[in-house]
Design an enzyme around this catalytic site. Structure first.
Site, PDB file in Angstrom:
ATOM      1  N   HIS A 115       0.889  -1.203   0.083  1.00  0.00           N
ATOM      2  CA  HIS A 115       0.038   0.080   0.206  1.00  0.00           C
ATOM      3  C   HIS A 115       0.970   1.206  -0.030  1.00  0.00           C
ATOM      4  CE1 HIS A 115      -3.512  -2.400   0.841  1.00  0.00           C
ATOM      5  NE2 HIS A 115      -3.070  -3.335   1.730  1.00  0.00           N
ATOM      6  N   ASP A 152       2.555  -6.958   2.507  1.00  0.00           N
ATOM      7  CA  ASP A 152       1.247  -6.302   2.805  1.00  0.00           C
ATOM      8  C   ASP A 152       1.621  -4.958   3.686  1.00  0.00           C
ATOM      9  OD1 ASP A 152      -1.416  -5.454   2.996  1.00  0.00           O
ATOM     10  OD2 ASP A 152      -1.949  -7.025   4.450  1.00  0.00           O
TER      11      ASP A 152
HETATM   12  O1  DOR Z   1      -4.047  -4.449   7.668  1.00  0.00           O
HETATM   13  C1  DOR Z   1      -4.446  -4.141   6.591  1.00  0.00           C
HETATM   14  N1  DOR Z   1      -4.211  -2.769   6.264  1.00  0.00           N
HETATM   15  N2  DOR Z   1      -5.352  -4.976   5.860  1.00  0.00           N
HETATM   16  C2  DOR Z   1      -5.727  -4.603   4.555  1.00  0.00           C
HETATM   17  O2  DOR Z   1      -6.461  -5.170   4.070  1.00  0.00           O
HETATM   18  C3  DOR Z   1      -5.701  -3.185   4.171  1.00  0.00           C
HETATM   19  C4  DOR Z   1      -4.400  -2.692   4.825  1.00  0.00           C
HETATM   20  C5  DOR Z   1      -4.392  -0.917   4.701  1.00  0.00           C
HETATM   21  O3  DOR Z   1      -4.717  -0.663   3.660  1.00  0.00           O
HETATM   22  O4  DOR Z   1      -4.130  -0.478   5.641  1.00  0.00           O
END
Ligand code: DOR
Length: 436
Positions: A69, A312
């Protein structure tokens, strides 16, 4: 990726070369000319190459992260494409795919185009946008997949949210076949999650916090596997966290379903016990699970059921993580700690170095059909030099992300990237830091 001129010739000398795509695991030198690898073999020489001493180190393809992200556009106070790309190369990641839950959502070609443009201006890592599967991540109306692919999207996902409508998910999978891209599912049944913020079990009870049960993941994974089998589409299961999901993915793969899957370092290393002090830096979705789930994820990674390690990487600002546990947003940064965390599986004898590197390189590259992840002669010179036993202290304030939400903040770690090259350009070294 920013364009910078590669040096004429670089020789990575004296390392243990790990190239899972060809199965090579041997002492060798790697020679780079321009943006590509020119030779791999013992005792290479060159009159005027710049030498990088890799003795005592591993030389591997640059890592490929399927799931990050980067927060741009819209939440640049948490991260932007430049800072995210800099943090990535500091952790050895040379190709990164970024999720669509930006503001605006990456659900139209103009946003995809913007992301790629920003990457060209400022990111030392190659950036590959994952476009939304449904408009506004609302789970109702499909995006225009072929236009998004034409703009440069490599996969489709509503990550951060689950497509709860099975009819919509069926359509997304059917159309994804036509454009030949994977659908990355964030598998959490919202009704079963029901506002849960930590794994449902003894820990959630002790903390007095609403639980998010493992079954919320398992039922959705099973639904999506059935839909993938029915449609023949390529389903990619994001951030697997439960034994049940690992087992169902394994069974589906065995019967021929086109499924791939990733696991995050935190689900391999940590359990819900890490939350007993209510540290919101360890709050993540899906949540840290039980020891049994953690063991199953490690076994799933080792036996290949889980194809790839994906960070992630999910930056959030300090003031957001300082909210109370229920209100704080889920997610943790991960680029700079990932290697040290997953090397634990090598240290524990659960996986060989070559197989671990495979799950960081050629496997994720193949899932997204990227030109990346191997060291064959003629391939792009995206390369890392790793010291697997270098001990270091992790202080996220000294890292490259704009955010510091890491459960490993203040920890002593083992295993470090010493050099990262992208397209033959040195972009990071441990002495000088990120170089562009
Ligand atoms: O922990 C998470 N953060 N899981 C997700 O699916 C989205 C992500 C985020 O965009 O912060």
């Amino acid at each position: 990726m920013m364009s910078a001129d590669p040096e004429n010739e670089i020789l990575l000398r004296g390392g243990r070369v790990l190239d899972p795509a060809s199965g090579l695991d041997a002492p060798a030198d790697v020679s780079i000319e321009g943006a590509r690898i020119s030779r791999v073999g013992p005792n290479l020489t060159s009159a005027d190459a710049r030498i990088i001493d890799a003795s005592g180190c591993w030389v591997a393809p640059g890592f490929v992260d399927l799931h990050t992200h980067l927060r741009e556009p819209g939440q640049e106070y948490k991260e932007d494409i430049r800072t995210g790309g800099r943090s990535a190369v500091a952790g050895g990641f040379t190709s990164i795919a970024c999720m669509a839950n930006t503001q605006p959502v990456n659900d139209d070609p103009a946003t995809t185009d913007f992301i790629l443009d920003r990457a060209r201006q400022g990111s030392p890592a190659r950036v590959y946008p994952v476009a939304a599967a449904t408009r506004g991540l609302e789970g109702k109306v499909m995006t225009e997949m072929s236009a998004l692919m034409a703009a440069g999207a490599v996969a489709f996902s509503d990550d951060g949210r689950t497509i709860m409508d099975s009819g919509v998910m069926r359509l997304v999978l059917e159309y994804s076949r036509l454009v030949e891209a994977p659908v990355m599912t964030h598998a959490e049944d919202r009704r079963l999650v029901a506002g849960g913020v930590v794994n449902e079990g003894e820990v959630s009870t002790r903390l007095g916090l609403p639980g998010n049960p493992a079954i919320a993941e398992v039922t959705l994974v099973e639904r999506d596997l059935m839909l993938a089998e029915f449609t023949g589409a390529h389903l990619h299961v994001a951030h697997v966290s439960t034994r049940g999901a690992v087992e169902r993915i394994r069974a589906a793969r065995d019967r021929g379903v086109h499924v791939t899957a990733e696991v995050a370092p935190h689900h391999l290393a940590l359990t819900d016990e890490r939350l007993l002090d209510y540290d919101t830096n360890a709050k993540v979705a899906p949540p840290l699970r039980s020891e049994d789930d953690r063991i199953a994820c490690r076994a799933g990674l080792a036996d290949g059921t889980l194809d790839a390690i994906a960070t992630d990487h999910a930056p959030h600002a300090q003031h957001e993580k300082e909210l109370d546990f229920v209100e704080a947003p889920p997610g943790m940064i991960g680029f700079e700690t990932a290697l040290a965390v997953v090397l634990d599986m090598v240290r524990e004898g659960e996986i060989s170095p070559l197989e671990l590197i495979r799950r960081l390189t050629i496997n994720p590259a193949r899932i997204l059909r990227l030109e990346a992840g191997c060291l064959a002669e003629g391939s792009l010179a995206d390369v890392v030099v790793i010291d697997p036993s270098r001990k270091w202290h992790y202080d996220p304030a000294k890292g490259y992300s704009k955010s510091q939400n890491s459960p490993w903040a203040g920890s002593d770690l083992e295993g470090r990237v010493l050099h990262t090259l992208v397209g033959g350009v040195p972009v990071f070294d441990a002495e000088r830091g990120v170089l562009i």
